[in-house]
Design an enzyme around this catalytic site. Structure first.
Site, PDB file in Angstrom:
ATOM      1  N   SER A 180       0.838  -1.207   0.000  1.00 45.32           N
ATOM      2  CA  SER A 180       0.000   0.000   0.000  1.00 45.32           C
ATOM      3  C   SER A 180       0.867   1.249   0.000  1.00 45.32           C
ATOM      4  O   SER A 180       0.522   2.242  -0.613  1.00 45.32           O
ATOM      5  CB  SER A 180      -0.865   0.061   1.251  1.00 45.32           C
ATOM      6  OG  SER A 180      -1.691  -1.045   1.335  1.00 45.32           O
ATOM      7  N   HIS A 193      -1.805  -3.091  -6.787  1.00 43.12           N
ATOM      8  CA  HIS A 193      -2.410  -2.680  -5.517  1.00 43.12           C
ATOM      9  C   HIS A 193      -3.922  -2.880  -5.557  1.00 43.12           C
ATOM     10  O   HIS A 193      -4.646  -2.100  -6.178  1.00 43.12           O
ATOM     11  CB  HIS A 193      -2.049  -1.214  -5.228  1.00 43.12           C
ATOM     12  CG  HIS A 193      -2.517  -0.746  -3.892  1.00 43.12           C
ATOM     13  ND1 HIS A 193      -3.082   0.482  -3.679  1.00 43.12           N
ATOM     14  CD2 HIS A 193      -2.516  -1.367  -2.686  1.00 43.12           C
ATOM     15  CE1 HIS A 193      -3.404   0.598  -2.406  1.00 43.12           C
ATOM     16  NE2 HIS A 193      -3.064  -0.511  -1.780  1.00 43.12           N
ATOM     17  N   GLU A 219      -4.554  -0.767  -8.822  1.00 41.65           N
ATOM     18  CA  GLU A 219      -3.553   0.183  -9.320  1.00 41.65           C
ATOM     19  C   GLU A 219      -2.350  -0.625  -9.807  1.00 41.65           C
ATOM     20  O   GLU A 219      -1.769  -1.395  -9.044  1.00 41.65           O
ATOM     21  CB  GLU A 219      -3.157   1.165  -8.211  1.00 41.65           C
ATOM     22  CG  GLU A 219      -4.299   2.089  -7.824  1.00 41.65           C
ATOM     23  CD  GLU A 219      -4.020   2.923  -6.572  1.00 41.65           C
ATOM     24  OE1 GLU A 219      -4.630   3.984  -6.431  1.00 41.65           O
ATOM     25  OE2 GLU A 219      -3.193   2.492  -5.731  1.00 41.65           O
ATOM     26  N   ASN A 248      -4.783   6.243  -2.214  1.00 45.69           N
ATOM     27  CA  ASN A 248      -4.374   6.526  -0.839  1.00 45.69           C
ATOM     28  C   ASN A 248      -3.744   7.905  -0.699  1.00 45.69           C
ATOM     29  O   ASN A 248      -3.877   8.554   0.346  1.00 45.69           O
ATOM     30  CB  ASN A 248      -3.414   5.451  -0.331  1.00 45.69           C
ATOM     31  CG  ASN A 248      -4.161   4.178   0.041  1.00 45.69           C
ATOM     32  OD1 ASN A 248      -5.385   4.191   0.166  1.00 45.69           O
ATOM     33  ND2 ASN A 248      -3.442   3.087   0.201  1.00 45.69           N
TER      34      ASN A 248
HETATM   35  N1  LIG Z   1      -5.679  -4.775   4.451  1.00 47.08           N
HETATM   36  C1  LIG Z   1      -5.831  -3.834   3.535  1.00 47.08           C
HETATM   37  O1  LIG Z   1      -6.802  -3.056   3.547  1.00 47.08           O
HETATM   38  C2  LIG Z   1      -4.836  -3.692   2.417  1.00 47.08           C
HETATM   39  C3  LIG Z   1      -5.238  -3.100   1.215  1.00 47.08           C
HETATM   40  C4  LIG Z   1      -4.323  -3.029   0.154  1.00 47.08           C
HETATM   41  C5  LIG Z   1      -3.043  -3.509   0.321  1.00 47.08           C
HETATM   42  N2  LIG Z   1      -2.658  -4.065   1.524  1.00 47.08           N
HETATM   43  C6  LIG Z   1      -1.295  -4.592   1.624  1.00 47.08           C
HETATM   44  O2  LIG Z   1      -1.357  -5.995   1.441  1.00 47.08           O
HETATM   45  C7  LIG Z   1      -0.310  -6.621   2.202  1.00 47.08           C
HETATM   46  C8  LIG Z   1      -0.930  -7.661   3.131  1.00 47.08           C
HETATM   47  O3  LIG Z   1      -1.855  -7.017   3.984  1.00 47.08           O
HETATM   48  P1  LIG Z   1      -2.975  -7.845   4.785  1.00 47.08           P
HETATM   49  O4  LIG Z   1      -3.908  -6.833   5.342  1.00 47.08           O
HETATM   50  O5  LIG Z   1      -3.481  -8.951   3.951  1.00 47.08           O
HETATM   51  O6  LIG Z   1      -2.094  -8.447   5.970  1.00 47.08           O
HETATM   52  P2  LIG Z   1      -2.390  -9.756   6.860  1.00 47.08           P
HETATM   53  O7  LIG Z   1      -1.627  -9.555   8.117  1.00 47.08           O
HETATM   54  O8  LIG Z   1      -3.848 -10.036   6.913  1.00 47.08           O
HETATM   55  O9  LIG Z   1      -1.719 -10.928   6.019  1.00 47.08           O
HETATM   56  C9  LIG Z   1      -0.347 -11.055   5.830  1.00 47.08           C
HETATM   57  C10 LIG Z   1      -0.036 -12.540   5.793  1.00 47.08           C
HETATM   58  O10 LIG Z   1       1.273 -12.728   5.267  1.00 47.08           O
HETATM   59  C11 LIG Z   1       1.829 -13.837   5.922  1.00 47.08           C
HETATM   60  N3  LIG Z   1       3.289 -13.790   5.714  1.00 47.08           N
HETATM   61  C12 LIG Z   1       4.198 -13.008   6.307  1.00 47.08           C
HETATM   62  N4  LIG Z   1       5.426 -13.257   5.781  1.00 47.08           N
HETATM   63  C13 LIG Z   1       5.262 -14.202   4.825  1.00 47.08           C
HETATM   64  C14 LIG Z   1       6.116 -14.878   3.913  1.00 47.08           C
HETATM   65  N5  LIG Z   1       7.432 -14.585   3.872  1.00 47.08           N
HETATM   66  N6  LIG Z   1       5.593 -15.784   3.075  1.00 47.08           N
HETATM   67  C15 LIG Z   1       4.273 -16.053   3.100  1.00 47.08           C
HETATM   68  N7  LIG Z   1       3.412 -15.470   3.929  1.00 47.08           N
HETATM   69  C16 LIG Z   1       3.901 -14.542   4.772  1.00 47.08           C
HETATM   70  C17 LIG Z   1       1.378 -13.723   7.358  1.00 47.08           C
HETATM   71  O11 LIG Z   1       1.442 -14.981   8.002  1.00 47.08           O
HETATM   72  C18 LIG Z   1      -0.057 -13.211   7.168  1.00 47.08           C
HETATM   73  O12 LIG Z   1      -0.990 -14.277   7.124  1.00 47.08           O
HETATM   74  C19 LIG Z   1       0.432  -5.495   2.908  1.00 47.08           C
HETATM   75  O13 LIG Z   1       1.527  -5.112   2.118  1.00 47.08           O
HETATM   76  C20 LIG Z   1      -0.606  -4.387   2.959  1.00 47.08           C
HETATM   77  O14 LIG Z   1      -0.027  -3.108   3.031  1.00 47.08           O
HETATM   78  C21 LIG Z   1      -3.537  -4.187   2.554  1.00 47.08           C
END
Ligand SMILES: NC(=O)c1ccc[n+]([C@@H]2O[C@H](COP(=O)([O-])OP(=O)(O)OC[C@H]3O[C@@H](n4cnc5c(N)ncnc54)[C@H](O)[C@@H]3O)[C@@H](O)[C@H]2O)c1
Length: 280
Positions: free
Chosen positions: A116, A137, A149, A187
């Protein structure tokens, strides 16, 4: 196309759902199998609901679920055409992962990050082939919100950008291309705007209900800002605000004290059961 999704949390599970529904063999990688299984259970629940509502047939659902395999081994992603990363929002962890993905995947595979707020260019520079690294994204919930995106980092090739764009289009999304600037498009605009809304709560002595009433009825927003921050997650919003503030330095980008306080109290929005509103 064979697709790898790394990280099967909130976003990864949603992205894997988009992928299998679009007809792609998809490998979901997590650090522990139980976490990957949790991601699959989320997908099963969402697709189950789609069947109940008549938007999808049972056979279609079973086929989609059959396209998903789970692993804890990165090596199982070696024959993917596209890998989408959705792990924790930490630069070092993402750079380490991309270094590994670059080493083990085919040279023509596209490697995408769902970050993000981090720089796609800084993630790409950890690899020997930054030209095949792009940003994809998605927005939460990924199966529901159409925008993706497609981020062109400093050295992303036009081909890699186009591959990611075409994949998103074919999956029924509404992709938009942009450069690798802090906050990309949505964002960059939405985070300071939501922070303004939160500050106005205290400045104008307005409750969350009235703030949401004001912005839905006066500005035509489909959802009020307090309900939206609760949906996004207070912690996610605070983190994204801090990242944007660190990069652009505008005071409006910094998280309002009220949100920092809520985060410290564990009031994270919908996911914790309480944010601006209570959720039972
Ligand atoms: N939640 C949102 O609203 C949102 C929206 C857009 C983008 N993002 C981005 O998406 C990404 C994930 O966010 P999220 O909210 O899904 O987080 P989350 O915490 O729900 O999920 C992340 C997952 O990644 C796993 N993980 C960590 N290291 C790992 C690895 N090396 N290999 C495999 N799995 C691994 C963790 O165990 C966890 O289950 C981040 O970069 C975040 O900024 C989030």
């Amino acid at each position: 196309m064979k697709v790898g999704v790394v990280g099967m949390g909130t976003m990864g599970a949603g992205i894997a759902q988009v992928s299998v529904t679009a007809g792609h063999e998809t490998v979901g990688r997590e650090v522990e199998l139980a976490l990957a299984e949790r991601g699959r259970a989320t997908i099963e629940r969402y697709l189950g609901r789609a069947v109940e509502k008549g938007r999808m047939g049972e056979g279609e659902r079973d086929q989609a679920l059959g396209r998903l395999s789970l692993t804890t081994s990165l090596d199982d992603l070696d024959d993917c055409d596209l890998v989408i990363e959705a792990i924790v929002e930490e630069l070092d962890a993402k750079r380490e992962l991309f270094r590994e993905l670059d080493r083990l995947t085919r040279g023509d595979a596209v490697l995408a990050t769902n970050t993000s707020a981090l720089s796609v260019t800084e993630i790409a520079e950890a690899t020997q082939h930054p030209e095949r690294v792009v940003g994809m994204h998605f927005f939460n919930p990924a199966p529901v919100l159409p925008l993706v995106e497609i981020v062109k980092a400093e050295r992303s090739s036009d081909d890699a950008v186009q591959t990611a764009y075409d994949w998103a289009m074919a999956a029924g999304k509404q992709p938009v291309k942009c450069n690798d600037t802090p906050g990309f498009i949505v964002n960059r605009i939405l985070i300071p705007l939501l922070n303004d809304c939160v500050r106005v709560l205290d400045e104008a002595s307005v409750g969350p209900e009235d703030m949401d009433k004001a912005m839905t009825n006066g500005a035509g927003w489909p959802m009020g800002p307090c309900a939206l921050v609760d949906l996004v997650g207070i912690d996610i919003h605070v983190h994204a605000s801090e990242a944007l503030h660190a990069k652009l330095g505008e005071p409006r980008m910094a998280p309002p004290e009220r949100l920092v306080q809520m985060q410290a109290e564990g009031k994270l929005g919908r996911k914790s059961g309480e944010g601006f509103y209570r959720y039972d």
